[in-house]
Design an enzyme around this catalytic site. Structure first.
Site, PDB file in Angstrom:
ATOM      1  N   ASP A  17      50.805  44.846  38.877  1.00  0.00           N
ATOM      2  CA  ASP A  17      51.358  46.150  38.493  1.00  0.00           C
ATOM      3  C   ASP A  17      50.953  47.200  39.518  1.00  0.00           C
ATOM      4  O   ASP A  17      51.425  48.328  39.448  1.00  0.00           O
ATOM      5  CB  ASP A  17      50.766  46.574  37.151  1.00  0.00           C
ATOM      6  CG  ASP A  17      49.275  46.802  37.308  1.00  0.00           C
ATOM      7  OD1 ASP A  17      48.567  45.816  37.592  1.00  0.00           O
ATOM      8  OD2 ASP A  17      48.819  47.951  37.208  1.00  0.00           O
ATOM      9  N   ASP A  45      42.283  42.795  39.905  1.00  0.00           N
ATOM     10  CA  ASP A  45      41.804  44.169  40.055  1.00  0.00           C
ATOM     11  C   ASP A  45      42.162  44.623  41.478  1.00  0.00           C
ATOM     12  O   ASP A  45      41.767  43.969  42.443  1.00  0.00           O
ATOM     13  CB  ASP A  45      40.283  44.177  39.834  1.00  0.00           C
ATOM     14  CG  ASP A  45      39.713  45.584  39.880  1.00  0.00           C
ATOM     15  OD1 ASP A  45      40.310  46.457  40.548  1.00  0.00           O
ATOM     16  OD2 ASP A  45      38.661  45.805  39.263  1.00  0.00           O
ATOM     17  N   LYS A  94      39.010  51.517  45.729  1.00  0.00           N
ATOM     18  CA  LYS A  94      38.042  52.268  46.548  1.00  0.00           C
ATOM     19  C   LYS A  94      37.819  51.578  47.893  1.00  0.00           C
ATOM     20  O   LYS A  94      37.688  50.341  47.951  1.00  0.00           O
ATOM     21  CB  LYS A  94      36.703  52.373  45.810  1.00  0.00           C
ATOM     22  CG  LYS A  94      36.772  53.347  44.661  1.00  0.00           C
ATOM     23  CD  LYS A  94      35.414  53.568  44.048  1.00  0.00           C
ATOM     24  CE  LYS A  94      35.522  54.521  42.883  1.00  0.00           C
ATOM     25  NZ  LYS A  94      34.412  54.392  41.958  1.00  0.00           N
ATOM     26  N   ASP A 103      38.675  31.295  36.788  1.00  0.00           N
ATOM     27  CA  ASP A 103      38.172  32.620  36.401  1.00  0.00           C
ATOM     28  C   ASP A 103      36.664  32.486  36.196  1.00  0.00           C
ATOM     29  O   ASP A 103      36.141  31.384  36.025  1.00  0.00           O
ATOM     30  CB  ASP A 103      38.846  33.125  35.109  1.00  0.00           C
ATOM     31  CG  ASP A 103      38.840  34.654  35.004  1.00  0.00           C
ATOM     32  OD1 ASP A 103      39.927  35.266  35.122  1.00  0.00           O
ATOM     33  OD2 ASP A 103      37.752  35.237  34.818  1.00  0.00           O
TER      34      ASP A 103
HETATM   35  C1  LIG Z   1      42.684  42.131  35.496  1.00  0.00           C
HETATM   36  S1  LIG Z   1      42.205  40.553  34.977  1.00  0.00           S
HETATM   37  C2  LIG Z   1      43.756  39.639  34.990  1.00  0.00           C
HETATM   38  C3  LIG Z   1      43.680  38.403  34.127  1.00  0.00           C
HETATM   39  C4  LIG Z   1      45.005  37.634  33.994  1.00  0.00           C
HETATM   40  N1  LIG Z   1      45.453  37.111  35.255  1.00  0.00           N
HETATM   41  C5  LIG Z   1      46.075  38.496  33.376  1.00  0.00           C
HETATM   42  O1  LIG Z   1      47.024  38.866  34.108  1.00  0.00           O
HETATM   43  O2  LIG Z   1      45.983  38.778  32.178  1.00  0.00           O
HETATM   44  C6  LIG Z   1      41.391  39.898  36.401  1.00  0.00           C
HETATM   45  C7  LIG Z   1      40.668  38.597  36.142  1.00  0.00           C
HETATM   46  O3  LIG Z   1      40.105  38.144  37.357  1.00  0.00           O
HETATM   47  C8  LIG Z   1      38.805  37.633  37.096  1.00  0.00           C
HETATM   48  N2  LIG Z   1      38.043  37.781  38.359  1.00  0.00           N
HETATM   49  C9  LIG Z   1      37.916  38.914  39.081  1.00  0.00           C
HETATM   50  N3  LIG Z   1      37.204  38.670  40.191  1.00  0.00           N
HETATM   51  C10 LIG Z   1      36.875  37.350  40.163  1.00  0.00           C
HETATM   52  C11 LIG Z   1      36.147  36.503  41.034  1.00  0.00           C
HETATM   53  N4  LIG Z   1      35.636  36.966  42.176  1.00  0.00           N
HETATM   54  N5  LIG Z   1      36.023  35.199  40.700  1.00  0.00           N
HETATM   55  C12 LIG Z   1      36.559  34.727  39.545  1.00  0.00           C
HETATM   56  N6  LIG Z   1      37.250  35.487  38.681  1.00  0.00           N
HETATM   57  C13 LIG Z   1      37.417  36.780  38.990  1.00  0.00           C
HETATM   58  C14 LIG Z   1      38.275  38.464  35.966  1.00  0.00           C
HETATM   59  O4  LIG Z   1      37.262  37.795  35.250  1.00  0.00           O
HETATM   60  C15 LIG Z   1      39.535  38.707  35.140  1.00  0.00           C
HETATM   61  O5  LIG Z   1      39.699  37.740  34.121  1.00  0.00           O
END
Ligand SMILES: C[S@@+](CC[C@H](N)C(=O)[O-])C[C@H]1O[C@@H](n2cnc3c(N)ncnc32)[C@H](O)[C@@H]1O
Length: 224
Positions: A160, A124, A128, A75
């Site tokens: 989800d 995420d 979009k 992360d």
């Molecule tokens: C919606 S959160 C989900 C976190 C965890 N997997 C959960 O289910 O609780 C998405 C995570 O992906 C990380 N993230 C998103 N894009 C990333 C990237 N390009 N490189 C590293 N981390 C990324 C964010 O920092 C975040 O902690």
């Protein structure tokens, strides 16, 4: 920045199970690339990644259940990684580590074929259209995963987002990558096996989405 975050960042610097390379270190040639088993885990077990691991619930939960595999949670957010890294240290879990980096830089962190399995947990969905290339299951990312994985390696996506589930399904079909298992609602479709990892391990975001009444989807595929 909050005091708590600063405290976590300071502690992160002392954690032996958290690796935080700079971008320059990665681009100049990262010492652990191709050497995670020899120099980090000090064993020959298969390596499993959790991408966008947040607080690392899957990395830690799987490491507890599968001591014969190694796990690396990836992360970019240090305060979230702190949670997983400190839990692993408190529980003396030596088969799990954490890596603070951008997923886009993974090929500077691991050698081709160094990985046996990848979990992508609640990313995420980047709904979009102009964000499409940032979806963690967009073809560009799938190409990266394929290069990092051993030939029989698999990828798991738990989300989800019906949108991301459907999008990923479509991309895999178009590219001809075999889907091994897929559920659009794990609670409804997956036999109620209490210790199944899809039910037994829940992440921070999963809990938030479940509270909002979202159903949880799952898909697993390979590249050949
Ligand atoms: C919606 S959160 C989900 C976190 C965890 N997997 C959960 O289910 O609780 C998405 C995570 O992906 C990380 N993230 C998103 N894009 C990333 C990237 N390009 N490189 C590293 N981390 C990324 C964010 O920092 C975040 O902690």
């Amino acid at each position: 920045m909050g005091k708590n975050k600063l405290k976590k960042f300071a502690q992160n610097d002392t954690f032996a199970n958290l690796v935080q390379p700079t971008r320059d270190e990665l681009l100049e040639g990262f010492a652990l690339k191709g050497n995670w088993n020899k120099d980090f885990f000090e064993n020959d077990q298969p390596i499993v990644l959790e991408l966008g691991c947040g607080k690392g619930e899957y990395s830690v939960g799987l490491a507890e259940r599968f001591p014969n595999k190694n796990f690396v949670g990836v992360d970019i957010k240090g305060a979230r990684l702190w949670a997983g890294a400190s839990t692993a240290l408190v529980n003396n879990l030596t088969n799990v580590g954490f890596l603070r980096t951008q997923i886009e830089l993974l090929e500077h962190c691991f050698a081709p074929g160094e990985i046996s399995e990848i979990w992508v947990t609640f990313p995420d969905p980047q709904i979009k259209f102009r964000r499409a290339k940032h979806r963690l299951t967009a073809p560009l990312f799938l190409n990266r995963y394929q290069r990092l994985l051993q030939p029989d390696g698999v990828v798991h996506l738990k989300t989800d987002s019906e949108f991301l589930h459907g999008y990923t399904h479509g991309v895999l079909e178009i590219l001809g990558y075999p889907i091994e298992e897929a559920y659009h609602d794990i609670d409804f479709q997956l036999p109620d096996v209490p210790d199944h990892v899809l039910h037994a391990i829940t992440t921070h975001y999963e809990k938030l989405f479940r509270k909002k009444g979202k159903t949880i989807t799952y898909i697993r595929w390979r590249f050949s």
